[in-house]
Design an enzyme around this catalytic site. Structure first.
Site, PDB file in Angstrom:
ATOM      1  N   LYS A   1      19.501 -23.396  16.236  1.00 56.47           N
ATOM      2  CA  LYS A   1      19.906 -24.840  15.165  1.00 56.47           C
ATOM      3  C   LYS A   1      21.075 -25.554  16.001  1.00 56.47           C
ATOM      4  CE  LYS A   1      23.100 -21.600  13.025  1.00 56.47           C
ATOM      5  NZ  LYS A   1      23.153 -20.467  11.782  1.00 56.47           N
TER       6      LYS A   1
ATOM      7  N   ARG B   1      25.503 -18.462  -0.905  1.00 57.81           N
ATOM      8  CA  ARG B   1      25.263 -19.906  -0.015  1.00 57.81           C
ATOM      9  C   ARG B   1      23.822 -20.383  -0.203  1.00 57.81           C
ATOM     10  NH1 ARG B   1      26.695 -19.974   6.420  1.00 57.81           N
ATOM     11  NH2 ARG B   1      24.220 -19.553   6.397  1.00 57.81           N
TER      12      ARG B   1
ATOM     13  N   HIS C   1      20.620 -13.505   4.689  1.00 60.80           N
ATOM     14  CA  HIS C   1      21.810 -13.564   5.717  1.00 60.80           C
ATOM     15  C   HIS C   1      22.961 -12.904   5.421  1.00 60.80           C
ATOM     16  CE1 HIS C   1      23.237 -15.427   9.209  1.00 60.80           C
ATOM     17  NE2 HIS C   1      23.989 -16.276   8.731  1.00 60.80           N
TER      18      HIS C   1
ATOM     19  N   ARG D   1      17.513 -12.148  14.089  1.00 61.00           N
ATOM     20  CA  ARG D   1      17.545 -13.525  14.345  1.00 61.00           C
ATOM     21  C   ARG D   1      19.086 -13.689  14.916  1.00 61.00           C
ATOM     22  NH1 ARG D   1      17.238 -13.347   8.843  1.00 61.00           N
ATOM     23  NH2 ARG D   1      19.399 -13.976   8.847  1.00 61.00           N
TER      24      ARG D   1
ATOM     25  N   TYR E   1      52.093 -38.537  25.885  1.00 61.42           N
ATOM     26  CA  TYR E   1      52.459 -38.906  24.896  1.00 61.42           C
ATOM     27  C   TYR E   1      53.493 -38.045  24.037  1.00 61.42           C
ATOM     28  CZ  TYR E   1      48.578 -42.157  24.481  1.00 61.42           C
ATOM     29  OH  TYR E   1      47.664 -43.122  24.739  1.00 61.42           O
TER      30      TYR E   1
ATOM     31  N   CYS F   1      45.129 -36.052  24.964  1.00 59.40           N
ATOM     32  CA  CYS F   1      44.762 -37.527  24.576  1.00 59.40           C
ATOM     33  C   CYS F   1      43.437 -37.681  24.185  1.00 59.40           C
ATOM     34  CB  CYS F   1      45.171 -38.394  25.528  1.00 59.40           C
ATOM     35  SG  CYS F   1      46.924 -38.219  26.219  1.00 59.40           S
TER      36      CYS F   1
ATOM     37  N   ASP G   1      41.162 -39.306  25.801  1.00 59.95           N
ATOM     38  CA  ASP G   1      39.946 -39.343  27.057  1.00 59.95           C
ATOM     39  C   ASP G   1      40.424 -38.502  28.474  1.00 59.95           C
ATOM     40  OD1 ASP G   1      38.788 -41.928  25.791  1.00 59.95           O
ATOM     41  OD2 ASP G   1      40.662 -42.543  26.301  1.00 59.95           O
TER      42      ASP G   1
HETATM   43  C1  PLP Z   1      22.931 -19.204  12.141  1.00 61.21           C
HETATM   44  C2  PLP Z   1      22.067 -18.073  11.562  1.00 61.21           C
HETATM   45  C3  PLP Z   1      21.765 -16.865  12.205  1.00 61.21           C
HETATM   46  C4  PLP Z   1      22.289 -16.641  13.735  1.00 61.21           C
HETATM   47  O1  PLP Z   1      23.578 -16.243  13.487  1.00 61.21           O
HETATM   48  P1  PLP Z   1      24.406 -15.853  14.788  1.00 61.21           P
HETATM   49  O2  PLP Z   1      25.773 -15.327  14.152  1.00 61.21           O
HETATM   50  O3  PLP Z   1      24.640 -17.058  15.688  1.00 61.21           O
HETATM   51  O4  PLP Z   1      23.827 -14.858  15.494  1.00 61.21           O
HETATM   52  C5  PLP Z   1      20.936 -16.219  11.807  1.00 61.21           C
HETATM   53  N1  PLP Z   1      20.203 -16.374  10.555  1.00 61.21           N
HETATM   54  C6  PLP Z   1      20.696 -17.452   9.958  1.00 61.21           C
HETATM   55  C7  PLP Z   1      19.973 -17.789   8.508  1.00 61.21           C
HETATM   56  C8  PLP Z   1      21.768 -18.410  10.333  1.00 61.21           C
HETATM   57  O5  PLP Z   1      22.135 -19.531   9.480  1.00 61.21           O
END
Ligand code: PLP
Length: 416
Positions: free
Chosen positions: A50, A148, A180, A236, A279, A326, A328
């Site tokens: 992602k 979430r 998750h 994942r 600055y 700054c 840049d």
């Molecule tokens: C981003 C995400 C992951 C990966 O998470 P990490 O902490 O980067 O390993 C896995 N599952 C879902 C649903 C996520 O949104």
């Protein structure tokens, strides 16, 4: 060439930019994936790409990860998934975050698996499948306690009912169920076990309703590396693929950071004791010294809050940032003897950490954030360059554009 015409050439060539770059090591991606496959054991591995591969280049990372043995890919939006398909990637791709007005037809047409979080989403995908005259693969995202995204437990009966009829009429297939974790970076946190149990209970409820997912998954990087009992059928990992430890306190897990951010020293000059730099003159030279100008700034993701709180590495030596960052540019103190640094030398802002070089984790510590935010925040004029992954890139380039040019492709620069 006199210096004016040299300067003109730089300014007239938009590609030469400021000389700053984010170098992505595809061999490190492959290494990290192999480490993760080892931890995954008998579970399959879905690599999360992602946010354009955590800002490393989603397509390149996906190819390198699949070549190293990962089986599936995960992204948030349908747009990201379709872009991977258009790049020629045929591996399973799961997309799990959708707007209420998302058009699911392109996803179904491209065979993108859809992670769904509500009854209206299931209905919309079933309708898209009928339009596309293709069965849609869906994976229910279950909210087991993160509160979430995901189907709320109280909505399961309704979702199962709508899903059941869509499965019965052949418009959708239930590929999986996933969730998750909220506290995976604290492996012993009781929420992890609670969430896993809610997921198991939900799979059992679905099963009782005649809905049997083919795969169940829960573990992100942290749980992949520390909670084998929570691997279910597939893991994942995201951040670990990019070589950053999801639990820095527990060590590096043998991962290799993938992104190196570097810039060319643009100017070296003397500053006398008592003079202020940048600055607000927030830093004053205590002694006669030499400073170097690094042409990256907060517009490129070098956050202003890092002013005076990070080092760069030049030729294996560390030099401190001094004065305000700054838009840049920022300055570094090279010391009274100039540290042997010359204009045109390369300064590494963070990278692999080899030879004691700076790490994204150091920025995260200084900024009181996580390295995820550091690597995804690099942008602006920094150009992305790929190194390594010669076989992978050459093979995919050959598939896409005929004759393969391994060297050009493996070391090619991609504007960003
Ligand atoms: C981003 C995400 C992951 C990966 O998470 P990490 O902490 O980067 O390993 C896995 N599952 C879902 C649903 C996520 O949104």
């Amino acid at each position: 060439m006199d210096s004016d015409s040299a300067r003109h050439q730089v300014l007239s060539d938009p590609d030469s930019g400021s000389g700053s770059s984010a170098t992505v090591d595809l061999d490190a991606v492959a290494h990290n994936v192999r480490v993760l496959l080892e931890y995954a054991g008998s579970a399959a591995t879905m690599v999360v790409v992602k946010a354009d591969g955590y800002n490393h280049g989603g397509t390149a990372v996906a190819r390198a990860a699949l070549a190293a043995g990962a089986q599936e890919l995960g992204v948030t939006t349908v747009g990201e998934a379709v872009a991977l398909r258009r790049a020629g990637i045929t591996a399973p791709i799961l997309s799990w975050l959708h707007r209420p007005d998302t058009d699911f037809v392109p996803a179904v047409v491209h065979g993108v698996e859809l992670g769904l979080s509500s009854a209206p989403q299931v209905s919309a995908v079933a309708a898209a499948a009928r339009t596309a005259e293709r069965t849609a693969d869906i994976t229910l995202k279950i909210d087991t306690g993160l509160n979430r995204n995901g189907v709320a437990i109280g909505d399961l009966d309704e979702v199962f009912r709508i899903l059941g009829s869509a499965v019965a009429d052949g418009s959708v297939r239930l590929r999986g169920m996933f969730s998750h974790l909220a506290c995976a970076d604290v492996p012993g946190h009781p929420a992890n076990d609670r969430q896993a149990q809610v997921l198991r209970d939900t799979v059992a409820r679905a099963s009782a309703a005649g809905l049997r997912p083919e795969v169940v998954h829960l573990a992100n990087s942290a749980a992949t590396l520390t909670r084998p009992d929570l691997h279910f059928d597939m893991v994942r990992p995201g951040i670990a693929v990019y070589g950053l430890s999801p639990i820095p306190e527990l060590g590096g897990f043998g991962l290799r950071p993938v992104m190196t951010v570097s810039a060319t020293i643009a100017l070296v000059k003397k500053v006398r004791a008592g003079e202020g730099v940048s600055y607000g003159h927030t830093w004053t030279a205590e002694r006669d010294t030499v400073v170097g100008l690094v042409p990256m700034g907060y517009a490129d993701g070098v956050r202003r809050n890092l002013s005076g709180r990070f080092d760069v590495s030049i030729g294996g030596r560390r030099f401190s940032s001094v004065g305000r960052i700054c838009m840049d540019q920022f300055m570094i103190d090279l010391g009274p003897d100039g540290g042997g640094v010359a204009e045109g030398d390369t300064a590494v802002l963070f990278g692999s950490g080899e030879g004691g070089g700076p790490l994204a984790q150091e920025w995260a510590d200084s900024l009181d954030t996580i390295h995820y935010e550091v690597v995804t925040g690099i942008g602006g004029r920094a150009r992305r360059r790929y190194i390594g992954g010669a076989g992978v890139e050459a093979a995919s380039a050959a598939a896409e554009s005929g004759p393969s040019k391994p060297d050009a492709v493996a070391n090619g620069e991609v504007g960003r």
